[in-house]
Each structure stands twice: as structure tokens, then as C-alpha cells.
Enzyme design. Structure first.
Site, PDB file in Angstrom:
ATOM      1  N   ASP A 199       9.274   2.944   1.487  1.00 44.51           N
ATOM      2  CA  ASP A 199       8.028   3.480   1.946  1.00 44.51           C
ATOM      3  C   ASP A 199       7.839   3.178   3.594  1.00 44.51           C
ATOM      4  O   ASP A 199       7.404   2.253   3.761  1.00 44.51           O
ATOM      5  CB  ASP A 199       6.865   2.964   1.579  1.00 44.51           C
TER       6      ASP A 199
ATOM      7  N   PHE B 253       0.907  -0.915  -0.021  1.00 46.25           N
ATOM      8  CA  PHE B 253      -0.175  -0.068   0.047  1.00 46.25           C
ATOM      9  C   PHE B 253       0.647   1.199  -0.023  1.00 46.25           C
ATOM     10  O   PHE B 253       1.854   1.206   1.025  1.00 46.25           O
ATOM     11  CB  PHE B 253      -1.056  -0.072   1.117  1.00 46.25           C
TER      12      PHE B 253
ATOM     13  N   LYS C 298       2.629  10.084   8.677  1.00 45.34           N
ATOM     14  CA  LYS C 298       2.005   9.536  10.142  1.00 45.34           C
ATOM     15  C   LYS C 298       2.717   9.979  10.996  1.00 45.34           C
ATOM     16  O   LYS C 298       2.401  11.173  11.617  1.00 45.34           O
ATOM     17  CB  LYS C 298       1.956   7.910   9.894  1.00 45.34           C
TER      18      LYS C 298
HETATM   19  C1  PLP Z   1       2.869   2.320   3.879  1.00 43.23           C
HETATM   20  C2  PLP Z   1       1.997   3.663   3.543  1.00 43.23           C
HETATM   21  N1  PLP Z   1       2.408   4.359   2.439  1.00 43.23           N
HETATM   22  C3  PLP Z   1       1.467   5.275   2.173  1.00 43.23           C
HETATM   23  C4  PLP Z   1       0.120   5.640   2.867  1.00 43.23           C
HETATM   24  C5  PLP Z   1      -0.325   6.638   2.608  1.00 43.23           C
HETATM   25  O1  PLP Z   1      -0.326   7.691   3.388  1.00 43.23           O
HETATM   26  P1  PLP Z   1      -1.364   8.930   3.434  1.00 43.23           P
HETATM   27  O2  PLP Z   1      -3.035   8.335   3.907  1.00 43.23           O
HETATM   28  O3  PLP Z   1      -0.947   9.762   4.363  1.00 43.23           O
HETATM   29  O4  PLP Z   1      -1.236   9.737   2.200  1.00 43.23           O
HETATM   30  C6  PLP Z   1       0.170   4.715   3.895  1.00 43.23           C
HETATM   31  C7  PLP Z   1      -1.176   5.099   4.515  1.00 43.23           C
HETATM   32  O5  PLP Z   1      -1.746   4.113   5.310  1.00 43.23           O
HETATM   33  C8  PLP Z   1       0.770   3.748   4.369  1.00 43.23           C
HETATM   34  O6  PLP Z   1       0.560   2.728   5.497  1.00 43.23           O
END
Ligand code: PLP
Length: 387
Positions: A213, A127, A242
Site C-alpha cells: 500500500d 492504515f 493521493k
Molecule cells: C497508506 C494509506 N492507505 C490508504 C489510505 C486511504 O486513502 P483514501 O483516503 O484516499 O481512501 C491512506 C490515507 O491516508 C493511506 O495513508
């Protein structure tokens, strides 16, 4: 009738107040928050030092734009680069935007190499966000459904399988590999210890960028400040969000070496990105990590939770797997025995906030959780699974 678009389906509860691991709803009922606003309020709700930082900065200056230098942003970049062994930072407002910056860096890297159709390898079940580029990068047909045409320049490979990546070594269009060190939304999937090192070696061999990520696994959640620090490696690009702001919206795309030189004037930007307020708060988050020995607590509580879950649930027929890294916790469930679709509501009725992803319970409790609070949490989880 709500005037809100229907893209969320919130549980029927509204919270009015939060302190530490606890939320109070508008009727005064208290809930244990084992999700931390999906891994955001890692230092707990309304941490006094963060609240103080917000008050003080809001009395000085909120926003000026990136058309002028921003002192707190420069200071935060220095501290993050030192902590992550990176060279430069671009600040965004969210995780998806941090990943967008990483994808744009990979595109510019491709231009330099004379590659016209650059492709990034990402993992199945990953994700990376909900923007068009990041949902295309995401390895989930559920997230992508309805949004075609997707950006086709992503190839999704099996996670935790270096051969699946290595087999693309002859493909001249590949420019980068983008991974979560621990897959969060997939239900806390922890790869084998050497996986990231092996992928990094393949990237080096092929002159590909290695993008991590750590939007969810970063900022102490895994028991290290960054999950990749369990391995002896530095990525080319590292994305955070986050927990970096503990509730104020900030993301960061950090880069090293050549990758850090890709974004030049005019190639990328954000009106709000890295404004004085969010950067001051993120600096305070880093202060709290140092002053309050947060990582020590994460590791102590992680061991305790792991032992307690195994002691109490390993023999439970409904539980297929217990996965714990720091305070990222996945409990795999057998859907033939337990109806996962009912668990969120059942937990709520027991004043517990959790997440269900696929057939796993995912817990991301605040990193400041105490042993007594772990005991409360474990009791509620056992009750939920055995109900
Ligand atoms: C690993 C990862 N990358 C990207 C995101 C996306 O982040 P945002 O919701 O702040 O755009 C998330 C959100 O849960 C995530 O867990």
C-alpha cells in the site's frame, strides 16, 4: 449549525487560494502548508502544468464510463506499469478503493488455490482506508471502533518484524501480506532496510501475494518514485492514490504476473474510475516528475530538513525521535513534556499546517519545497515545540 455530518472536526479556517506550498484563507492570511492536503498536492497547490492540463482536458472530454475504451487511461497504465515494473492496472477514485481492489485480487487468488476462508496478514498500527474491508485491514482499534462485525479475515502482526509474519507459514489459509513500506498515519514509521526483502522472501516461500500500500509513500514522497524501490523487489500488487492526481481523485491498483490476471470481466468496476480527466491529469503529474526533476529536489530537501531538525531539536527534551524518509517526516514527542493536543491549533495560529498523529508531528510538505521554504518551516517547528 452545520448540515455536514460530524465525522470530521475541521479547524476553524477556510482556504480560498493556494500556490505552491502556500494557502491563503478567506480573510487573506497566508499559511505554510506542511501537509499538502495529507500527502496529495505533492507538486504544490495549483501547479501551472496541472492547472493547464485540467483546463485543456475539461474542454475536450470529462467522462464516458468504462463501457468504452479510454485513451488516457490506457496510456497512463502503460506508463505506470513501466515505472513500477508491473503488468496491469485497475483505476479507482481513492486509496481505500485501490486497496479494496487488492483485497479482491487476493480473494480470487485464494479461490484458485482452493482456499475457502482466505486470510491476509497486515500490520499493527497500519492504515489502509475507511471502507469496511480496508478498515478491517487497518491495524488500529480507533479506526475500527463501532463498526463490528469487521471482516475477520485479517491478522495484524507487529510491523518491522519478519518473524511475526514467518510464524504463520504453516497456516494454510494465509493468501497475502499487505503492508505500507513506510507507515504514514502511524507517524512515519520507517522499517529496517531489509524488512521488505525479507517479507517478500517469506511470501515467495509460501506462495502468498505481497501487496504494498503505497497510497501515501508512493509518487515520490519517499525520495524514490515508490518507497519499495529502496529495496530490490517487485510486489505482486501495488496500490497508489493521493499524489497520483495532485488533487483530482484517482487511485490505482497495479498488479504483476498471476495477480494481474485475477480481475476478469464483471468482477470489479467503478463508474468514475480512471475517467479521461483524472487520467490526463495523472499523465501530467508524471510529466512534471520528469521535466522538473522532482525526485532530485525531494532528496536534496530531505537531507537538508533532516540535518536542520537534528541540529536544532536533537537536544530538545520534548523530542524523542526524528524520522525522515524523503519528505515524510515524523517528530516523536514526549507527552509528559509537551501537550500534543494543543499543537494543531498553536501551529495554525502561527500560520502553519501540520498533522499530529499519536504523539508525533507528521509533516508531508509539497515535494517542490525550496531551501528558503524549508528554513521558514524549520523555524516555525522549533517555535512550536519550544513554545
Ligand atoms: C497508506 C494509506 N492507505 C490508504 C489510505 C486511504 O486513502 P483514501 O483516503 O484516499 O481512501 C491512506 C490515507 O491516508 C493511506 O495513508
Amino acid at each position: 449549525m452545520s448540515n455536514l455530518m460530524s465525522n470530521y472536526s475541521p479547524l476553524d479556517v477556510t482556504f480560498a487560494k493556494g500556490r505552491g506550498c502556500w494557502l491563503t484563507d478567506t480573510s487573506g492570511k497566508r499559511y505554510f502548508d506542511a501537509l499538502s492536503g495529507v500527502g496529495v498536492v505533492n507538486l504544490g497547490h495549483c501547479h501551472p502544468k496541472i492547472t493547464q492540463s485540467i483546463i485543456e482536458q475539461s474542454q475536450e472530454l470529462l467522462h464516458t464510463s468504462n463501457w468504452y475504451r479510454i485513451g488516457h487511461q490506457e496510456e497512463l497504465a502503460v506508463r505506470l506499469c513501466k515505472l513500477a515494473n508491473m503488468d496491469k492496472v485497475f483505476f479507482s477514485n481513492s486509496g481505500a478503493e485501490a486497496n479494496e481492489a487488492a483485497i479482491k485480487i487476493a480473494r480470487l487468488f485464494a479461490r484458485q488455490k482452493g482456499i475457502d476462508i482466505p486470510v491476509i496478514l497486515t500490520a499493527k498500527e497500519s492504515f489502509h482506508g475507511r471502507t469496511m474491508a480496508t478498515l478491517s485491514a487497518t491495524g488500529s482499534s480507533k479506526v475500527q471502533a463501532g463498526f463490528s462485525p469487521l471482516m475477520s479475515e485479517f491478522i495484524h502482526v507487529d510491523f518491522d518484524d519478519v518473524d511475526a509474519i514467518n510464524q504463520y507459514s504453516d497456516n494454510k489459509n494465509i493468501v497475502a501480506v499487505m503492508l505500507e513500506p513506510i507507515q504514514g498515519e502511524a507517524g512515519v514509521i520507517i522499517p529496517q532496510q531489509d524488512y521488505l526483502n525479507e517479507v517478500k522472501a517469506v511470501c515467495e516461500k509460501n506462495d502468498w501475494l505481497f501487496i504494498l500500500d503505497e497510497v501515501q509513500s508512493g509518487m515520490g514522497r519517499s525520495g524514490k518514485l515508490f518507497a519499495h524501490q529502496y529495496n530490490d523487489l517487485t510486489p505482486d500488487v501495488l496500490c497508489l492514490a493521493k499524489g497520483l492526481g495532485n488533487g483530482v481523485p484517482i487511485g490505482a491498483c497495479l498488479a504483476k504476473g498471476r495477480a494481474a490476471e485475477m480481475l476478469i470481466a464483471g468482477t470489479h468496476g467503478s463508474t468514475f474510475g480512471g475517467n479521461p480527466l483524472v487520467c490526463k491529469v495523472a499523465l501530467s503529474v508524471l510529466d512534471v516528475f520528469e521535466e522538473d526533476a522532482i525526485l532530485e529536489n525531494v532528496n536534496a530537501m530531505s537531507d537538508y530538513i533532516n540535518n536542520q531538525l537534528k541540529k536544532n531539536l536533537e537536544d530538545c527534551s520534548a523530542v524523542t525521535q526524528i524520522r525522515v524518509k524523503g519528505l515524510m517526516i515524523g517528530i516523536g514527542l514526549d507527552e509528559n513534556i509537551i501537550d500534543c493536543t494543543q499543537l494543531l491549533q498553536k501551529a495554525l495560529e502561527d500560520e502553519l499546517l501540520i498533522n499530529i498523529t499519536g504523539n508525533s508531528i507528521r509533516l508531508l510538505p509539497p515535494l517542490i519545497i525550496t531551501q528558503q521554504e524549508v528554513d521558514i518551516l524549520i523555524k516555525k517547528i522549533i517555535k512550536l515545540i519550544n513554545a
